[in-house]
Design a protein around this motif. Sequence first.
Motif, short mmCIF file in Angstrom:
data_model
loop_
_atom_site.label_atom_id
_atom_site.label_comp_id
_atom_site.label_asym_id
_atom_site.label_seq_id
_atom_site.Cartn_x
_atom_site.Cartn_y
_atom_site.Cartn_z
N ASN A 144 0.95 -1.45 0.09
CA ASN A 144 -0.06 -0.08 -0.02
C ASN A 144 0.96 1.06 0.14
O ASN A 144 1.52 1.46 1.07
CB ASN A 144 -0.92 0.12 1.29
CG ASN A 144 -2.09 1.37 1.34
OD1 ASN A 144 -1.90 2.03 0.26
ND2 ASN A 144 -2.50 1.41 2.47
N VAL A 145 0.86 1.89 -1.16
CA VAL A 145 1.86 3.13 -1.22
C VAL A 145 1.14 4.43 -1.36
O VAL A 145 1.38 5.32 -2.17
CB VAL A 145 2.75 3.04 -2.41
CG1 VAL A 145 4.15 1.83 -1.91
CG2 VAL A 145 2.18 2.55 -3.65
N THR A 146 -0.12 4.24 -0.69
CA THR A 146 -1.13 5.45 -1.07
C THR A 146 -0.79 6.58 -0.36
O THR A 146 -0.33 6.52 0.84
CB THR A 146 -2.60 4.95 -0.54
OG1 THR A 146 -3.03 3.65 -1.07
CG2 THR A 146 -3.73 6.02 -0.65
N ARG A 147 -0.96 7.62 -0.92
CA ARG A 147 -0.75 9.12 -0.27
C ARG A 147 -1.93 9.65 0.37
O ARG A 147 -3.06 8.90 -0.01
CB ARG A 147 -0.22 9.96 -1.40
CG ARG A 147 1.26 9.71 -2.00
CD ARG A 147 1.67 10.72 -3.04
NE ARG A 147 2.80 10.41 -3.53
CZ ARG A 147 3.99 10.73 -3.04
NH1 ARG A 147 4.12 11.43 -1.79
NH2 ARG A 147 5.15 10.44 -3.56
N TRP A 152 -1.62 14.53 -4.74
CA TRP A 152 -1.54 13.94 -6.28
C TRP A 152 -0.80 12.65 -6.04
O TRP A 152 0.35 12.45 -5.72
CB TRP A 152 -1.05 15.01 -7.16
CG TRP A 152 -1.80 16.09 -7.59
CD1 TRP A 152 -1.34 17.38 -7.29
CD2 TRP A 152 -3.02 16.03 -8.09
NE1 TRP A 152 -2.58 18.22 -7.81
CE2 TRP A 152 -3.35 17.25 -8.36
CE3 TRP A 152 -3.80 15.24 -8.82
CZ2 TRP A 152 -4.83 17.75 -9.05
CZ3 TRP A 152 -5.09 15.35 -9.47
CH2 TRP A 152 -5.52 16.69 -9.65
N GLN A 153 -1.75 11.60 -6.82
CA GLN A 153 -1.05 10.42 -6.87
C GLN A 153 -0.72 10.04 -8.29
O GLN A 153 -1.50 10.64 -9.22
CB GLN A 153 -1.84 9.38 -6.25
CG GLN A 153 -2.10 9.89 -4.90
CD GLN A 153 -2.84 8.46 -3.89
OE1 GLN A 153 -2.10 7.61 -3.97
NE2 GLN A 153 -3.98 8.77 -3.51
N HIS A 154 0.21 9.17 -8.69
CA HIS A 154 0.56 8.78 -10.26
C HIS A 154 0.51 7.54 -10.36
O HIS A 154 1.21 6.60 -9.52
CB HIS A 154 2.03 9.50 -10.24
CG HIS A 154 2.44 9.39 -11.69
ND1 HIS A 154 1.84 10.34 -12.58
CD2 HIS A 154 3.17 8.66 -12.47
CE1 HIS A 154 2.36 10.04 -13.65
NE2 HIS A 154 3.35 8.96 -13.62
N GLY A 183 5.32 5.64 -8.06
CA GLY A 183 6.72 5.09 -8.30
C GLY A 183 7.17 3.85 -8.09
O GLY A 183 8.18 3.40 -8.26
N MET A 184 6.00 3.03 -7.57
CA MET A 184 6.37 1.53 -7.07
C MET A 184 5.36 0.51 -7.89
O MET A 184 4.31 0.86 -8.16
CB MET A 184 5.84 1.58 -5.47
CG MET A 184 6.02 0.21 -4.80
SD MET A 184 8.08 -0.08 -4.77
CE MET A 184 8.06 -1.63 -3.64
N VAL A 185 6.18 -0.49 -8.36
CA VAL A 185 5.47 -1.43 -9.10
C VAL A 185 4.73 -2.36 -8.26
O VAL A 185 4.91 -2.79 -7.09
CB VAL A 185 6.53 -2.47 -9.60
CG1 VAL A 185 5.86 -3.89 -10.25
CG2 VAL A 185 7.17 -1.80 -10.76
N VAL A 322 8.91 7.11 -2.47
CA VAL A 322 9.71 7.84 -1.80
C VAL A 322 9.53 9.49 -1.97
O VAL A 322 8.91 9.99 -3.03
CB VAL A 322 11.44 7.61 -2.62
CG1 VAL A 322 12.06 8.40 -1.57
CG2 VAL A 322 11.62 6.36 -2.23
N GLN A 323 9.44 9.98 -0.83
CA GLN A 323 9.41 11.58 -0.89
C GLN A 323 10.62 12.09 -0.35
O GLN A 323 10.88 11.85 0.98
CB GLN A 323 8.15 11.88 0.04
CG GLN A 323 8.12 13.33 0.12
CD GLN A 323 7.66 13.87 -1.03
OE1 GLN A 323 6.91 13.75 -1.71
NE2 GLN A 323 8.60 14.93 -1.68
#
Length: 463
Positions: A144-147, A152-154, A183-185, A322-323
Amino acid sequence: MGIAVVNPAFAQSGILPLQDLSSFHDPGPSWSIVTDAAAALDKPHELSFSPGAGVLLNLPDKKHPGQDLFTNAEYGDIDLEMDYMMAPGSNSGVYLEGRYEIQLLDSWGKTNPTAGDNGGIYERWEDSRPQGFQGYEGHAPRYNVTRAPGLWQHLKVSFQAPRFDANGKKIANARMLLITLNGMVIHEDVELLGATRGAMDGGNESATGPLRLQGDHGAVAFKNIMIKKREAASEAQNGNNRRDNVDPIYVDANVNTVLRSFMDVPDFRIVHAVNVGSPEQVHYTYDMDRGALAQVWRGGFLDATPMWHDRGNGTSRPRGTVQTLGKPSFTIARLANAQAAWLTDTTGTGYRPKGYVLDDKDRPTFKYLIYGTAVSDEVRVLSEGHGIHRVITVANPVDGLYAKIVAGSKIEPVSKDLYIVDGKAYYLQLEDTGNEKPIIRDAAEGKEMIIPIRSKLSYAIIF
């Protein structure tokens, strides 16, 4: 497998025009075109907006009932790329060919995502199956790489349409070749045995179909929607093209974990990096040479392959979205005034790192000396994995001490003591500033925030 398009400019650029709603078939009353969107973390299902163009906004309510939005054009094999923003508690989805859904959801902070969470490939459904088993063949994201809502999410998707013979019989299933979120698979070469729940045309499959955006479940915004015909030999089709030809060496953080290594950040190598992982799946890198918080990330902890494979080069890599927090620089400097240039080296500072101490949960607090002042730097993960909390304490501070909190292209106020940074990449929440006011000033990266520090300073990075 061709792509039908109706707009010549779109055919050349691949960017879906968002000057108006003419790219979509019969848009419902909840959809509009605006220039920007924003969320308040304490206001569920709401997005605010600024009039203009470039952002597709969905705000369903009783007066403006939500309905799904379909492009006029139909597509087969595509590479799709877009930015999207969720309102707190909101729900939406992206359907390839109008039939295969990638879930969009406010899953912020959830540690064990399912197929129904953000980035999941939604399940198929049959009412005739036994109770509790109607949903099947969903695919949860790897991490889970949810912001946070309002950021904004990409999303990037490489999709292969199903294949049919001359008689219309399906001879190959559709496939999600690669899905990358922030940015994460999160998915790689997933075969779709049929349409997912809620598919158009009753789930009957076809070689092409429109892009469909779910609009009846909550507030959501989209921008920078790019759709390109996928070439058969494209890199996105074969994830192995992106891999090293070695078995990866991964380090997980099922408990609080500390690992020292080199760490590469944009245009810079931190040679005395301390990487701190947490079971909440929020991690960070601390730069011991500067007393600085360098980056935070969400997802897996570390890829130590470059450090431990063969002879190694001493470097590890984050395994998540990553931020970075600006170019690495000293957190504390002594300035003649609030406009003086920031510290670039240790000359005259007496800077001496003193390592770190672990608390009873194995979480480090960093120690160093600067200008004869002892500094304690405590970084902790926020509850529910919503970000990190930092407390900087100085003993016997000298006059003129400032702390640099963040640096980025933009630092914009949202509400009292809350700021949003780098074009809605993350939030900064100021807490205890010792009654000192933050100073936002011009810097090489655009803007930076500094605050006079007397004894203690605390804030949170929310992402």
